[in-house]
Design a protein around this motif. Structure first.
Motif, PDB file in Angstrom:
ATOM      1  N   ASP A 102      -6.161  38.676  14.616  1.00  0.00           N
ATOM      2  CA  ASP A 102      -6.317  38.825  13.165  1.00  0.00           C
ATOM      3  C   ASP A 102      -7.615  38.241  12.655  1.00  0.00           C
ATOM      4  N   ALA A 103      -8.198  37.294  13.368  1.00  0.00           N
ATOM      5  CA  ALA A 103      -9.437  36.660  12.911  1.00  0.00           C
ATOM      6  C   ALA A 103     -10.643  37.573  13.074  1.00  0.00           C
ATOM      7  N   ILE A 104     -10.523  38.596  13.918  1.00  0.00           N
ATOM      8  CA  ILE A 104     -11.636  39.498  14.170  1.00  0.00           C
ATOM      9  C   ILE A 104     -11.293  40.848  13.576  1.00  0.00           C
ATOM     10  N   GLU A 105     -12.123  41.326  12.656  1.00  0.00           N
ATOM     11  CA  GLU A 105     -11.851  42.600  12.002  1.00  0.00           C
ATOM     12  C   GLU A 105     -12.994  43.575  12.182  1.00  0.00           C
ATOM     13  N   ASP A 106     -13.670  43.525  13.322  1.00  0.00           N
ATOM     14  CA  ASP A 106     -14.758  44.457  13.606  1.00  0.00           C
ATOM     15  C   ASP A 106     -14.193  45.833  13.910  1.00  0.00           C
ATOM     16  N   SER A 107     -14.966  46.843  13.610  1.00  0.00           N
ATOM     17  CA  SER A 107     -14.543  48.192  13.975  1.00  0.00           C
ATOM     18  C   SER A 107     -14.750  48.374  15.465  1.00  0.00           C
ATOM     19  N   GLU A 108     -14.099  49.389  16.022  1.00  0.00           N
ATOM     20  CA  GLU A 108     -14.241  49.667  17.451  1.00  0.00           C
ATOM     21  C   GLU A 108     -15.705  49.955  17.794  1.00  0.00           C
ATOM     22  N   GLU A 109     -16.388  50.658  16.909  1.00  0.00           N
ATOM     23  CA  GLU A 109     -17.796  50.978  17.145  1.00  0.00           C
ATOM     24  C   GLU A 109     -18.648  49.713  17.229  1.00  0.00           C
ATOM     25  N   GLU A 110     -18.388  48.743  16.346  1.00  0.00           N
ATOM     26  CA  GLU A 110     -19.155  47.500  16.377  1.00  0.00           C
ATOM     27  C   GLU A 110     -18.903  46.728  17.664  1.00  0.00           C
ATOM     28  N   VAL A 111     -17.674  46.759  18.132  1.00  0.00           N
ATOM     29  CA  VAL A 111     -17.331  46.077  19.379  1.00  0.00           C
ATOM     30  C   VAL A 111     -18.075  46.728  20.533  1.00  0.00           C
ATOM     31  N   VAL A 112     -18.071  48.065  20.560  1.00  0.00           N
ATOM     32  CA  VAL A 112     -18.756  48.787  21.632  1.00  0.00           C
ATOM     33  C   VAL A 112     -20.259  48.512  21.571  1.00  0.00           C
ATOM     34  N   MET A 113     -20.833  48.554  20.380  1.00  0.00           N
ATOM     35  CA  MET A 113     -22.275  48.320  20.249  1.00  0.00           C
ATOM     36  C   MET A 113     -22.648  46.893  20.646  1.00  0.00           C
ATOM     37  N   ALA A 114     -21.807  45.934  20.286  1.00  0.00           N
ATOM     38  CA  ALA A 114     -22.069  44.547  20.693  1.00  0.00           C
ATOM     39  C   ALA A 114     -22.035  44.436  22.216  1.00  0.00           C
ATOM     40  N   ARG A 115     -21.074  45.115  22.816  1.00  0.00           N
ATOM     41  CA  ARG A 115     -20.962  45.059  24.270  1.00  0.00           C
ATOM     42  C   ARG A 115     -22.147  45.761  24.940  1.00  0.00           C
ATOM     43  N   VAL A 116     -22.580  46.861  24.350  1.00  0.00           N
ATOM     44  CA  VAL A 116     -23.749  47.565  24.878  1.00  0.00           C
ATOM     45  C   VAL A 116     -24.975  46.656  24.819  1.00  0.00           C
ATOM     46  N   SER A 117     -25.140  45.956  23.692  1.00  0.00           N
ATOM     47  CA  SER A 117     -26.269  45.030  23.552  1.00  0.00           C
ATOM     48  C   SER A 117     -26.192  43.923  24.600  1.00  0.00           C
ATOM     49  N   LEU A 118     -25.007  43.394  24.790  1.00  0.00           N
ATOM     50  CA  LEU A 118     -24.821  42.346  25.785  1.00  0.00           C
ATOM     51  C   LEU A 118     -25.143  42.869  27.183  1.00  0.00           C
ATOM     52  N   ASP A 119     -24.685  44.078  27.480  1.00  0.00           N
ATOM     53  CA  ASP A 119     -24.952  44.658  28.799  1.00  0.00           C
ATOM     54  C   ASP A 119     -26.440  44.913  29.011  1.00  0.00           C
ATOM     55  N   ARG A 120     -27.144  45.291  27.961  1.00  0.00           N
ATOM     56  CA  ARG A 120     -28.603  45.467  28.081  1.00  0.00           C
ATOM     57  C   ARG A 120     -29.270  44.140  28.395  1.00  0.00           C
ATOM     58  N   LEU A 121     -28.809  43.079  27.734  1.00  0.00           N
ATOM     59  CA  LEU A 121     -29.345  41.753  28.043  1.00  0.00           C
ATOM     60  C   LEU A 121     -29.007  41.374  29.485  1.00  0.00           C
ATOM     61  N   PHE A 122     -27.763  41.620  29.891  1.00  0.00           N
ATOM     62  CA  PHE A 122     -27.363  41.320  31.265  1.00  0.00           C
ATOM     63  C   PHE A 122     -28.200  42.106  32.264  1.00  0.00           C
ATOM     64  N   GLY A 123     -28.627  43.294  31.884  1.00  0.00           N
ATOM     65  CA  GLY A 123     -29.453  44.112  32.758  1.00  0.00           C
ATOM     66  C   GLY A 123     -30.806  43.494  33.051  1.00  0.00           C
ATOM     67  N   GLN A 124     -31.205  42.526  32.232  1.00  0.00           N
ATOM     68  CA  GLN A 124     -32.494  41.857  32.435  1.00  0.00           C
ATOM     69  C   GLN A 124     -32.346  40.574  33.247  1.00  0.00           C
ATOM     70  N   LEU A 125     -31.119  40.267  33.635  1.00  0.00           N
ATOM     71  CA  LEU A 125     -30.858  39.082  34.453  1.00  0.00           C
ATOM     72  C   LEU A 125     -30.647  39.496  35.905  1.00  0.00           C
ATOM     73  N   PRO A 126     -30.883  38.572  36.829  1.00  0.00           N
ATOM     74  CA  PRO A 126     -30.477  38.850  38.205  1.00  0.00           C
ATOM     75  C   PRO A 126     -28.964  39.092  38.237  1.00  0.00           C
ATOM     76  N   GLN A 127     -28.524  39.949  39.132  1.00  0.00           N
ATOM     77  CA  GLN A 127     -27.118  40.366  39.185  1.00  0.00           C
ATOM     78  C   GLN A 127     -26.162  39.180  39.291  1.00  0.00           C
ATOM     79  N   LYS A 128     -26.463  38.210  40.126  1.00  0.00           N
ATOM     80  CA  LYS A 128     -25.559  37.065  40.334  1.00  0.00           C
ATOM     81  C   LYS A 128     -25.413  36.232  39.062  1.00  0.00           C
TER      82      LYS A 128
END
Length: 176
Positions: A102-128
């Motif tokens: 209940d504390a989080i009221e983001d839309s599904e699209e915002e959740v997906v976009m946040a995750r996409v942004s995070l994954d792009r950042l992770f893509g710039q890190l070594p895999q481990k």
């Protein structure tokens, strides 16, 4: 060999004509192109499955390619659609869990976009480093559980998290 547009087109024409050698070379080159395409779009552990998914779609749709049109945009469209499907599939589950709180009221699209942004950042890190951060900081595993899952020592998991978070902070700060 790193295939370019004319090479891909030539291989595709031969593959459409039934040349098995050209088909094998084409699938191999398309696989390499897809790995590069997805490297900055998904976490490292998702690349192989997504490449295989796109290769299946590519192979089944190969007859729809028009030799009078460029090959790479056609391939990129298939890859993009499969990538979006992948994001929906993978993050729909994550998004539902977040929305149930209940504390989080983001839309599904915002959740997906946040995750996409995070994954792009992770893509710039070594895999481990990306894997250690994902398991401990996002999935909530303990250091010990993450060490078992990754095959790293507990101290290496801690080091990878520390270095990865430091690099992430630098990337975010650089982007501002």
């Amino acid at each position: 060999m790193v295939a370019d547009e004319p090479t891909f087109a030539r291989l595709m024409i031969a593959a459409q004509d039934g040349d098995k050698v050209a088909t094998n070379v084409l699938l191999s080159e398309v696989g390499l192109w897809l790995e590069r395409y997805f490297r900055r779009r998904v976490p490292p552990h998702s690349i192989d499955d997504l490449v295989q998914d796109v290769l299946i779609a590519f192979y089944t749709k190969r007859a729809t390619w028009d030799p009078d049109r460029p090959f790479l945009p056609w391939l990129a469209a298939i890859a993009r659609y499969r990538w979006v499907d992948h994001l929906r599939r993978v993050y729909k589950h994550d998004g539902k869990e977040l929305m149930e709180d209940d504390a989080i009221e983001d839309s599904e699209e915002e959740v997906v976009m946040a995750r996409v942004s995070l994954d792009r950042l992770f893509g710039q890190l070594p895999q481990k480093q990306a894997e250690a951060i994902e398991l401990v900081k996002i999935a909530g595993l303990s250091i010990s559980e993450a060490a078992q899952k990754t095959g790293q020592s507990e101290s290496l998991v801690k080091v990878n998290i520390h270095r990865g978070l430091k690099k992430l902070a630098a990337l975010v700060e650089k982007a501002d």
